[in-house]
Design a protein around this motif. Sequence first.
Motif, PDB file in Angstrom:
ATOM      1  N   GLN B  33       0.839  -1.186   0.000  1.00  0.00           N
ATOM      2  CA  GLN B  33       0.000   0.000   0.000  1.00  0.00           C
ATOM      3  C   GLN B  33       0.884   1.249   0.000  1.00  0.00           C
ATOM      4  OE1 GLN B  33      -2.670  -0.258   3.352  1.00  0.00           O
ATOM      5  NE2 GLN B  33      -3.493  -2.231   2.723  1.00  0.00           N
ATOM      6  N   TYR B  35       0.786   5.474   1.022  1.00  0.00           N
ATOM      7  CA  TYR B  35       0.101   6.511   1.798  1.00  0.00           C
ATOM      8  C   TYR B  35       0.814   7.848   1.587  1.00  0.00           C
ATOM      9  CZ  TYR B  35      -2.316   2.820   4.352  1.00  0.00           C
ATOM     10  OH  TYR B  35      -3.109   1.752   4.676  1.00  0.00           O
ATOM     11  N   PRO B  43      -1.301  10.042   7.914  1.00  0.00           N
ATOM     12  CA  PRO B  43      -1.219   9.334   6.631  1.00  0.00           C
ATOM     13  C   PRO B  43      -2.598   9.038   6.052  1.00  0.00           C
ATOM     14  CG  PRO B  43       0.262   8.356   8.252  1.00  0.00           C
ATOM     15  CD  PRO B  43      -0.627   9.310   8.990  1.00  0.00           C
ATOM     16  N   PHE B  88       4.705   7.212   1.963  1.00  0.00           N
ATOM     17  CA  PHE B  88       5.085   5.971   2.625  1.00  0.00           C
ATOM     18  C   PHE B  88       4.578   4.777   1.838  1.00  0.00           C
ATOM     19  CE2 PHE B  88       6.578   7.554   6.669  1.00  0.00           C
ATOM     20  CZ  PHE B  88       5.882   8.731   6.878  1.00  0.00           C
ATOM     21  N   LYS B  92       2.605  -5.824   3.401  1.00  0.00           N
ATOM     22  CA  LYS B  92       1.965  -6.863   4.217  1.00  0.00           C
ATOM     23  C   LYS B  92       2.490  -8.217   3.791  1.00  0.00           C
ATOM     24  CE  LYS B  92      -2.592  -8.750   5.320  1.00  0.00           C
ATOM     25  NZ  LYS B  92      -2.279  -9.020   6.723  1.00  0.00           N
ATOM     26  N   LEU B  99       0.817  -4.554   8.819  1.00  0.00           N
ATOM     27  CA  LEU B  99       1.509  -3.735   7.838  1.00  0.00           C
ATOM     28  C   LEU B  99       2.808  -3.182   8.411  1.00  0.00           C
ATOM     29  CD1 LEU B  99      -1.111  -1.505   6.014  1.00  0.00           C
ATOM     30  CD2 LEU B  99       0.384  -3.193   5.005  1.00  0.00           C
ATOM     31  N   THR B 100       3.877  -3.252   7.625  1.00  0.00           N
ATOM     32  CA  THR B 100       5.151  -2.649   7.987  1.00  0.00           C
ATOM     33  C   THR B 100       5.406  -1.473   7.056  1.00  0.00           C
ATOM     34  OG1 THR B 100       6.035  -4.772   8.736  1.00  0.00           O
ATOM     35  CG2 THR B 100       7.613  -3.019   8.266  1.00  0.00           C
ATOM     36  N   PHE B 101       5.637  -0.310   7.639  1.00  0.00           N
ATOM     37  CA  PHE B 101       5.836   0.899   6.847  1.00  0.00           C
ATOM     38  C   PHE B 101       7.318   1.122   6.568  1.00  0.00           C
ATOM     39  CE2 PHE B 101       1.930   3.443   6.425  1.00  0.00           C
ATOM     40  CZ  PHE B 101       1.056   2.636   7.126  1.00  0.00           C
ATOM     41  N   GLY B 102       7.610   1.661   5.370  1.00  0.00           N
ATOM     42  CA  GLY B 102       8.919   2.207   5.101  1.00  0.00           C
ATOM     43  C   GLY B 102       9.070   3.526   5.837  1.00  0.00           C
ATOM     44  N   LYS B 103      10.283   4.086   5.840  1.00  0.00           N
ATOM     45  CA  LYS B 103      10.537   5.327   6.579  1.00  0.00           C
ATOM     46  C   LYS B 103      10.022   6.563   5.847  1.00  0.00           C
ATOM     47  CE  LYS B 103      14.433   3.721   9.314  1.00  0.00           C
ATOM     48  NZ  LYS B 103      13.633   3.728  10.555  1.00  0.00           N
ATOM     49  N   HIS B 106      10.354  12.218   1.830  1.00  0.00           N
ATOM     50  CA  HIS B 106       9.844  13.577   1.963  1.00  0.00           C
ATOM     51  C   HIS B 106      10.020  14.285   0.622  1.00  0.00           C
ATOM     52  CE1 HIS B 106       9.796  13.384   6.444  1.00  0.00           C
ATOM     53  NE2 HIS B 106      10.760  12.531   6.235  1.00  0.00           N
TER      54      HIS B 106
END
Lengths: 114, 111
Positions: B33, B35, B43, B88, B92, B99-103, B106
């Motif tokens: 996903q 965001y 988000p 972001f 999954k 869910l694991t998010f990337g950093k 920006h």
Amino acid sequence: GAGVSQSPSNKVTEKGKDVELRCDPISGHTALYWYRQRLGQGLEFLIYFQGNSAPDKSGLPSDRFSAERTGESVSTLTIQRTQQEDSAVYLCASSPGGYTGELFFGEGSRLTVL
Amino acid sequence: GQQVMQIPQYQHVQEGEDFTTYCNSSTTLSNIQWYKQRPGGHPVFLIQLVKSGEVKKQKRLTFQFGEAKKNSSLHITATQTTDVGTYFCAGKGGGADGLTFGKGTHLIIQP
């Protein structure tokens, strides 16, 4: 309400005090997540609840952090003996769960530890 | 555990230039996903990709999911000031993984 609701929106506390943050997910959403976001940083996973399954607590940074969820409704994140490094925005998100499902985030609770 | 890496961390572009952010997972993902988080906001979901090699477009945004389901990209054509924010990816894994998010990347746009 229609969205994820978090309270308080802002909390200022003194080092060493306990704080409790609350999340009301969207009705019917079985999955609930807590994330921590420090200023300008990414989302740090804390804990994940999915239905009646045992929660995934692998992201909790220390035993000062704990979270509970009552069935598929309200969740509370408790931080004991707060430290300055706990200062961050704590984001809650809920999801319909299952194989797919976007996360719906609340506005977050901004915690400042003096 | 599952890790999701995202690059670059920051991207400065002139308005009208293109922008791309890349996401890589240490494990095969069941879905990914994307965001967007505006400054001071939370988000907001953009899109979900599920199939190997999938490409989806939303106006000036193009999302891709790699053939091996371990990487993804978001490309914005002709950036506008409204595109400012942090993007972001979130992966999954199989089963009941969350869910694991990337950093995040920006995006800073200079008019």
